[in-house]
Design a protein around this motif. Structure first.
Motif, short mmCIF file in Angstrom:
data_model
loop_
_atom_site.label_atom_id
_atom_site.label_comp_id
_atom_site.label_asym_id
_atom_site.label_seq_id
_atom_site.Cartn_x
_atom_site.Cartn_y
_atom_site.Cartn_z
N LEU A 349 0.82 -1.21 0.00
CA LEU A 349 0.00 0.00 0.00
C LEU A 349 0.86 1.26 0.00
O LEU A 349 0.51 2.26 -0.63
CB LEU A 349 -0.93 -0.02 1.22
N ARG A 350 1.99 1.24 0.67
CA ARG A 350 2.84 2.43 0.76
C ARG A 350 3.40 2.84 -0.59
O ARG A 350 3.85 3.98 -0.75
CB ARG A 350 3.98 2.18 1.75
N GLU A 351 3.39 1.93 -1.57
CA GLU A 351 3.89 2.26 -2.90
C GLU A 351 2.77 2.56 -3.89
O GLU A 351 3.04 2.85 -5.06
CB GLU A 351 4.76 1.11 -3.43
N ARG A 352 1.53 2.50 -3.43
CA ARG A 352 0.38 2.76 -4.31
C ARG A 352 0.00 4.24 -4.24
O ARG A 352 -0.97 4.62 -3.61
CB ARG A 352 -0.79 1.86 -3.92
N GLN A 353 0.81 5.07 -4.89
CA GLN A 353 0.59 6.51 -4.83
C GLN A 353 -0.81 6.87 -5.32
O GLN A 353 -1.25 6.46 -6.37
CB GLN A 353 1.64 7.23 -5.67
N GLY A 354 -1.51 7.67 -4.51
CA GLY A 354 -2.85 8.10 -4.88
C GLY A 354 -3.96 7.22 -4.38
O GLY A 354 -5.14 7.57 -4.50
N ASP A 355 -3.62 6.06 -3.78
CA ASP A 355 -4.65 5.09 -3.40
C ASP A 355 -5.00 5.08 -1.92
O ASP A 355 -6.06 4.57 -1.54
CB ASP A 355 -4.21 3.67 -3.78
N ILE A 356 -4.13 5.61 -1.06
CA ILE A 356 -4.32 5.41 0.38
C ILE A 356 -5.59 6.10 0.88
O ILE A 356 -6.45 5.47 1.51
CB ILE A 356 -3.09 5.89 1.18
N THR A 357 -5.75 7.39 0.60
CA THR A 357 -6.97 8.06 1.08
C THR A 357 -8.19 7.61 0.28
O THR A 357 -9.31 7.61 0.80
CB THR A 357 -6.82 9.58 0.99
N LEU A 358 -7.97 7.21 -0.95
CA LEU A 358 -9.05 6.66 -1.77
C LEU A 358 -9.63 5.42 -1.09
O LEU A 358 -10.84 5.27 -0.93
CB LEU A 358 -8.51 6.32 -3.16
N LEU A 359 -8.75 4.52 -0.66
CA LEU A 359 -9.17 3.31 0.02
C LEU A 359 -9.75 3.61 1.41
O LEU A 359 -10.71 2.97 1.84
CB LEU A 359 -7.99 2.35 0.15
N ALA A 360 -9.16 4.58 2.10
CA ALA A 360 -9.67 4.93 3.43
C ALA A 360 -11.12 5.38 3.36
O ALA A 360 -11.97 4.96 4.16
CB ALA A 360 -8.80 6.02 4.05
N ASP A 361 -11.44 6.23 2.38
CA ASP A 361 -12.82 6.68 2.22
C ASP A 361 -13.74 5.52 1.85
O ASP A 361 -14.86 5.43 2.33
CB ASP A 361 -12.89 7.76 1.14
N ALA A 362 -13.25 4.63 0.96
CA ALA A 362 -14.06 3.49 0.55
C ALA A 362 -14.32 2.54 1.71
O ALA A 362 -15.43 2.02 1.88
CB ALA A 362 -13.38 2.75 -0.60
N LEU A 363 -13.31 2.32 2.54
CA LEU A 363 -13.46 1.44 3.70
C LEU A 363 -14.47 2.01 4.69
O LEU A 363 -15.33 1.30 5.20
CB LEU A 363 -12.10 1.26 4.38
N LEU A 364 -14.34 3.31 4.96
CA LEU A 364 -15.26 3.93 5.91
C LEU A 364 -16.69 3.93 5.38
O LEU A 364 -17.64 3.72 6.13
CB LEU A 364 -14.80 5.37 6.19
N LEU A 365 -16.83 4.15 4.08
CA LEU A 365 -18.15 4.11 3.47
C LEU A 365 -18.80 2.75 3.65
O LEU A 365 -19.99 2.64 3.96
CB LEU A 365 -18.03 4.45 1.98
N ASP A 366 -18.01 1.70 3.47
CA ASP A 366 -18.59 0.36 3.59
C ASP A 366 -18.86 -0.03 5.04
O ASP A 366 -19.81 -0.75 5.33
CB ASP A 366 -17.66 -0.67 2.95
#
Length: 493
Positions: A349-366
């Motif tokens: 995940l630390r190398e997936r630039q642009g994805d961390i906050t994207l995933l955080a929002d998706a996780l919280l939404l679910d």
């Protein structure tokens, strides 16, 4: 003592100040006459013929050290080129460990907007403004900004994201469930979609929590076997004495406790897909028996006389380096080439630039779909910046767990920085740094150099979106060819 640095664009008013009747009314000169700095970093997009006389004049007005950089912008209002120039200079100043002050008054509105964006997120700067009426004053920006732009999660997919919020992966997982805007991950999704149409063995490599089972289920669900069983097995959980029975089944009376016939995992997955997770944990003797099944497509249940044919697609996953295991004699090379036909290497995940906050929002939404108390819960901009600063060794699984804990602590509409900090675990640090090795016991300096190279080059490549020229500049190398030579020498991919 921390060096104090003022950073600013040179504006039209500044250039005119050298020939003005009131030179100290211009933003830069008036700021330097009011406040003291150890160094001044100026960016200029005007021709040198105009900037050089001004700089010579300005240096006579102040005792501060002044550095000026000519920046070739597409135009003074082109956000992209302004961002690249400003980010580059601020990064250089930050690496010096300096205290950064940004003068907002000089330059175009686009330049000012970029200063605020960078100064509120990546560089933690203070802001100054200068006017003829009010003089020089510090500016308070009354809002926070997250360091990454993230589209609303509701616009990313039309399916539920349950595989991201549960320990297991949804049986209906599809490629659209793999949330990403990272180019490397998008390419891996495309490759996985191709593999789904080809009935070949697939090996998925990656750290724990990177989504290996999610990819495996998506491949199965997009394949011709989608309406057949998908059986997931953790190879690390096999009791040595029961491996044969668990994989190939057994007949009644085959051993003490075998009170009835039992199907093994291969039989359960017949005509479907068998997902063997933690494949690198298999004992060598099990590897031999598994190789025969993969070569001949037949199994012999424990206690049986006759062989049984099985038609199973194999998808394996491991966090281990199997080539290293082969080199060390822990893994059979012939088995590796049997299962590694289609290979997917998932980045952490630390190398997936642009994805961390994207995933955080998706996780919280679910999570909100499962707990209505979280329905309107958001992550504050400062909390997102804390999330972005973490390494996430547990990857998506760790991110989800952290968000779940933070949401329990949070009593406000938004998860705060304190909520996130409280939810994070303190990890023990390696007490022996690269500079603290005991040379009396001997050190391998080539390995130390190799560790440094393998650590920083991937980070620089990720930060520069794969541009070798930009990565080379970040690392202080002469050009991209020098970077390529280092990558080849130390085996950096």
């Amino acid at each position: 003592m921390v060096e104090k640095v003022l950073v600013s664009w040179i504006g039209e008013t500044d250039l005119n100040s050298a020939i003005s009747d009131s030179p100290l009314s211009a933003p830069i000169s008036s700021t330097l006459s009011t406040l003291s700095f150890d160094r001044v970093v100026l960016l200029c997009c005007y021709p040198k013929a105009r900037s050089m006389p001004y700089l010579e004049w300005l240096k006579r007005q102040t005792g501060d050290a002044i550095d000026c950089y000519q920046e070739a912008l597409v135009s003074p209002v082109d956000f992209e080129s302004i961002f690249q120039a400003a980010d580059k200079r601020l990064d250089t100043v930050k690496c010096m460990g300096a205290e950064i002050s940004i003068l907002l008054s000089s330059g175009t509105p686009a330049m000012q907007a970029i200063w605020i964006l960078l100064g509120k997120t990546k560089y933690s700067a203070r802001f100054l403004q200068s006017s003829k009426e009010e003089g020089v004053e510090e500016v308070t920006i009354p809002f926070e900004i997250s360091a990454e732009y993230t589209p609303p999660a509701t616009k990313l997919t039309t399916t539920q994201l349950t595989e991201l919020t549960q320990d297991g992966v949804s049986s209906s997982a599809a490629f659209e469930n793999i949330i990403t805007q990272n180019p490397v991950m998008q390419r891996l999704k495309h490759q996985a979609e191709i593999l789904a149409k080809r009935d070949v063995p697939v090996l998925i490599q990656g750290e724990t929590g990177t989504g290996k089972e999610l990819f495996a289920r998506a491949i199965h669900n997009a394949s011709a076997r989608a309406d057949q069983p998908f059986v997931a097995v953790n190879c690390g959980a096999f009791p040595t004495e029961l491996v044969d029975s668990m994989l190939f089944g057994h007949k009644k009376g085959a051993f003490t406790g075998a009170s009835a016939d039992r199907q093994g995992y291969f039989q359960q997955a017949d005509n479907g897909t068998l997902f063997l997770d933690e494949f690198g944990e298999l004992e060598p003797n099990v590897q031999v028996r598994l190789l025969r099944v993969l070569q001949e497509g037949v199994i012999t249940p424990v206690g049986a006389v006759k062989e049984e044919k099985v038609n199973v697609r194999i998808i394996t996953a491991t966090h281990k380096n199997l080539m290293q295991a082969i080199h060390e004699g822990c893994f059979r090379e012939d088995l590796f080439y049997r299962i590694a036909v289609g290979v997917l290497s998932l980045p952490p995940l630390r190398e997936r630039q642009g994805d961390i906050t994207l995933l955080a929002d998706a996780l919280l939404l679910d999570m909100a779909k499962q707990d209505l108390a979280l329905l309107n819960k958001k992550i504050s901009a400062n909390a997102k910046n804390i999330i972005l600063s973490q390494e996430w060794p547990g990857n998506i699984r760790e991110l989800r767990s952290t968000l779940l804990r933070a949401s329990l602590w949070s009593s406000e509409d938004a998860i705060s920085t304190d909520d996130i900090k409280q939810a994070l675990f303190d990890r023990p640090q390696n007490k022996t740094s690269l500079l603290d090795r005991d040379v009396s016991q001997g050190v391998d300096i080539q390995n130390i150099i190799s560790d440094l190279v393998k650590h920083y080059i991937p980070k620089a490549m990720a930060h520069s979106n794969g541009s070798k020229s930009k990565a080379a500049e970040l690392l202080g190398l002469k050009n991209y060819q020098t970077l390529t030579n280092w990558m080849d020498k130390y085996g950096v991919k």
